[in-house]
Design a protein around this motif. Structure first.
Motif, PDB file in Angstrom:
ATOM      1  N   HIS A 130       0.811  -1.220   0.000  1.00  0.00           N
ATOM      2  CA  HIS A 130       0.000   0.000   0.000  1.00  0.00           C
ATOM      3  C   HIS A 130       0.845   1.271   0.000  1.00  0.00           C
ATOM      4  CE1 HIS A 130      -3.544   2.407   1.373  1.00  0.00           C
ATOM      5  NE2 HIS A 130      -2.575   3.164   1.861  1.00  0.00           N
ATOM      6  N   GLY A 131       0.444   2.243  -0.819  1.00  0.00           N
ATOM      7  CA  GLY A 131       1.103   3.544  -0.818  1.00  0.00           C
ATOM      8  C   GLY A 131       1.852   3.813  -2.099  1.00  0.00           C
ATOM      9  N   ILE A 182      -0.736  -6.131  -4.911  1.00  0.00           N
ATOM     10  CA  ILE A 182      -0.638  -5.060  -3.919  1.00  0.00           C
ATOM     11  C   ILE A 182      -1.237  -5.535  -2.598  1.00  0.00           C
ATOM     12  CG2 ILE A 182      -1.322  -2.720  -3.304  1.00  0.00           C
ATOM     13  CD1 ILE A 182      -1.540  -2.103  -6.290  1.00  0.00           C
ATOM     14  N   LEU A 183      -0.409  -5.607  -1.573  1.00  0.00           N
ATOM     15  CA  LEU A 183      -0.912  -5.916  -0.233  1.00  0.00           C
ATOM     16  C   LEU A 183      -1.406  -4.621   0.395  1.00  0.00           C
ATOM     17  CD1 LEU A 183      -1.331  -7.818   2.189  1.00  0.00           C
ATOM     18  CD2 LEU A 183       1.011  -7.295   2.895  1.00  0.00           C
ATOM     19  N   SER A 184      -2.692  -4.527   0.608  1.00  0.00           N
ATOM     20  CA  SER A 184      -3.279  -3.315   1.166  1.00  0.00           C
ATOM     21  C   SER A 184      -4.458  -3.671   2.051  1.00  0.00           C
ATOM     22  CB  SER A 184      -3.747  -2.369   0.051  1.00  0.00           C
ATOM     23  OG  SER A 184      -4.371  -1.219   0.592  1.00  0.00           O
ATOM     24  N   ASN A 185      -4.289  -3.433   3.328  1.00  0.00           N
ATOM     25  CA  ASN A 185      -5.345  -3.682   4.308  1.00  0.00           C
ATOM     26  C   ASN A 185      -5.730  -2.347   4.926  1.00  0.00           C
ATOM     27  OD1 ASN A 185      -7.112  -4.667   6.190  1.00  0.00           O
ATOM     28  ND2 ASN A 185      -5.528  -5.451   7.565  1.00  0.00           N
ATOM     29  N   GLY A 186      -6.811  -1.761   4.424  1.00  0.00           N
ATOM     30  CA  GLY A 186      -7.215  -0.447   4.884  1.00  0.00           C
ATOM     31  C   GLY A 186      -6.777   0.620   3.908  1.00  0.00           C
ATOM     32  N   GLY A 187      -7.190   1.855   4.158  1.00  0.00           N
ATOM     33  CA  GLY A 187      -6.843   2.956   3.274  1.00  0.00           C
ATOM     34  C   GLY A 187      -7.982   3.320   2.353  1.00  0.00           C
ATOM     35  N   LEU A 188      -7.974   4.570   1.906  1.00  0.00           N
ATOM     36  CA  LEU A 188      -9.055   5.073   1.073  1.00  0.00           C
ATOM     37  C   LEU A 188      -9.036   4.507  -0.338  1.00  0.00           C
ATOM     38  CD1 LEU A 188      -8.997   8.754   2.309  1.00  0.00           C
ATOM     39  CD2 LEU A 188     -10.743   7.036   2.781  1.00  0.00           C
ATOM     40  N   LEU A 206      -3.696  -6.769  -8.739  1.00  0.00           N
ATOM     41  CA  LEU A 206      -4.270  -7.827  -7.913  1.00  0.00           C
ATOM     42  C   LEU A 206      -4.227  -7.362  -6.465  1.00  0.00           C
ATOM     43  CD1 LEU A 206      -2.262 -10.608  -9.740  1.00  0.00           C
ATOM     44  CD2 LEU A 206      -4.711 -10.173 -10.019  1.00  0.00           C
ATOM     45  N   HIS A 207      -5.379  -7.007  -5.925  1.00  0.00           N
ATOM     46  CA  HIS A 207      -5.447  -6.446  -4.582  1.00  0.00           C
ATOM     47  C   HIS A 207      -5.534  -7.556  -3.542  1.00  0.00           C
ATOM     48  CE1 HIS A 207      -7.930  -4.008  -1.440  1.00  0.00           C
ATOM     49  NE2 HIS A 207      -6.687  -4.224  -1.037  1.00  0.00           N
TER      50      HIS A 207
END
Length: 315
Positions: free
Chosen positions: A257-258, A273-279, A299-300
């Motif tokens: 993430h980011g 993309i490893l993303s847990n949370g965020g807008l 690929l989220h």
């Protein structure tokens, strides 16, 4: 007048986006205002079309490469870009700019607040792409210097404060170990986690994951981007320049993430993309926005288990 327009847009958003939580609706409101703000440039952008636009940005890296950089490139192609101003180490990002100045030594996380000069600078469900063209970073920086016997897999990690809290989105050592063991036989793995002296920082303090000594000991076959920077320092102008050159030769990424994920999305191929949370998740930007940077397959992954599922299915 500005206050009245913002109030009207707030009502519009409240009526049309009831599914969005109240605390997020102001992002939608400001995104609409950003679009309306561009009306003042109608004549200069579409009829007069002379070099006039000075794009000055000191905000977070992700917003720069997802919103500001495509805005600048659009103006370049439109014949209206005069100058760009940004942080240290950004010259190669703005390779197309007729006059780029690296003015700032730090990034301001609050730079975009009440700043309406950039279309799409705010998170939103719907965005405009009328003044948005992602520059061809892959084509610009593809090279024969960073070529290996096997195709490259880049692991783009980070470990820093997020949202004024402890790190949330990062690949820990056990996860790194599993990714490497599963993929080192078919890929040349390059690991990248920029250190504080390599990039311009904002308020998200970079912490030490202590993975570098472990990688050197447990996985000497993995190439560290930091080592490449030392080795090829005479051939690149900055750490960002090195990232662009190495990334341009890669079609497989595992990122987090980011800005790390955003940069990896610029080079086509596939990006987990490893993303847990965020807008980005709230507004579904991994589906409707990130792929536009290069037509990459995004690929989220919300958990490390998701990362391994995608690795098995797609890599």
């Amino acid at each position: 007048m500005k206050g009245i327009v913002l109030k009207m847009l707030s009502v519009y958003v409240a009526l049309n986006y009831r599914q969005v939580k109240r605390e997020y609706r102001y992002f939608l409101r400001d995104n609409y205002f950003n679009r309306l703000y561009q009306v003042r440039y109608l004549l200069r952008d579409y009829f007069i079309k002379k070099h006039y636009k000075v794009i000055d940005y000191q905000g977070e890296f992700q917003n720069e490469i997802t919103h500001v950089l495509p805005f600048a490139y659009w103006h370049y192609l439109n014949g209206t870009l005069e100058k760009t101003i940004s942080c240290k180490g950004t010259n190669e990002l703005y390779f197309f700019s007729p006059d780029h100045e690296e003015r700032y030594a730090e990034r301001r996380w609050d730079f975009t607040y009440n700043n309406y000069n950039f279309p799409n600078i705010n998170h939103s469900i719907k965005k405009t792409f009328k003044k948005w063209i992602a520059p061809p970073l892959k084509e610009q920086y593809k090279n024969t210097l960073f070529v290996f016997d096997k195709p490259i897999l880049i692991i783009a990690n980070k470990y820093n404060i997020e949202w004024n809290q402890e790190p949330t989105n990062f690949l820990d050592i056990p996860t790194l170990d599993r990714i490497i063991n599963l993929n080192k036989h078919k890929y040349q793995i390059i690991y990248n986690r920029p250190l504080p002296n390599h990039i311009v920082q904002d308020n998200s303090e970079i912490l030490d994951l202590n993975e570098y000594p472990w990688l050197q000991r447990a996985h000497p076959e993995v190439i560290l981007l930091n080592d490449l920077f030392t080795k090829f320092k005479s051939k690149v102008n900055s750490f960002n320049h090195l990232q662009l050159m190495v990334y341009a030769n890669c079609d497989r990424f595992v990122s987090v993430h980011g800005g790390t994920a955003a940069l990896a999305s610029y080079f086509g191929g596939k990006n987990i993309i490893l993303s847990n949370g965020g807008l980005e998740s709230v507004f579904d930007e991994y589906t409707n926005y990130f792929p536009r940077l290069s037509n990459a397959l995004i690929l989220h992954a919300k958990t490390p288990d998701d990362v391994f599922s995608y690795l098995s299915e797609e890599f």
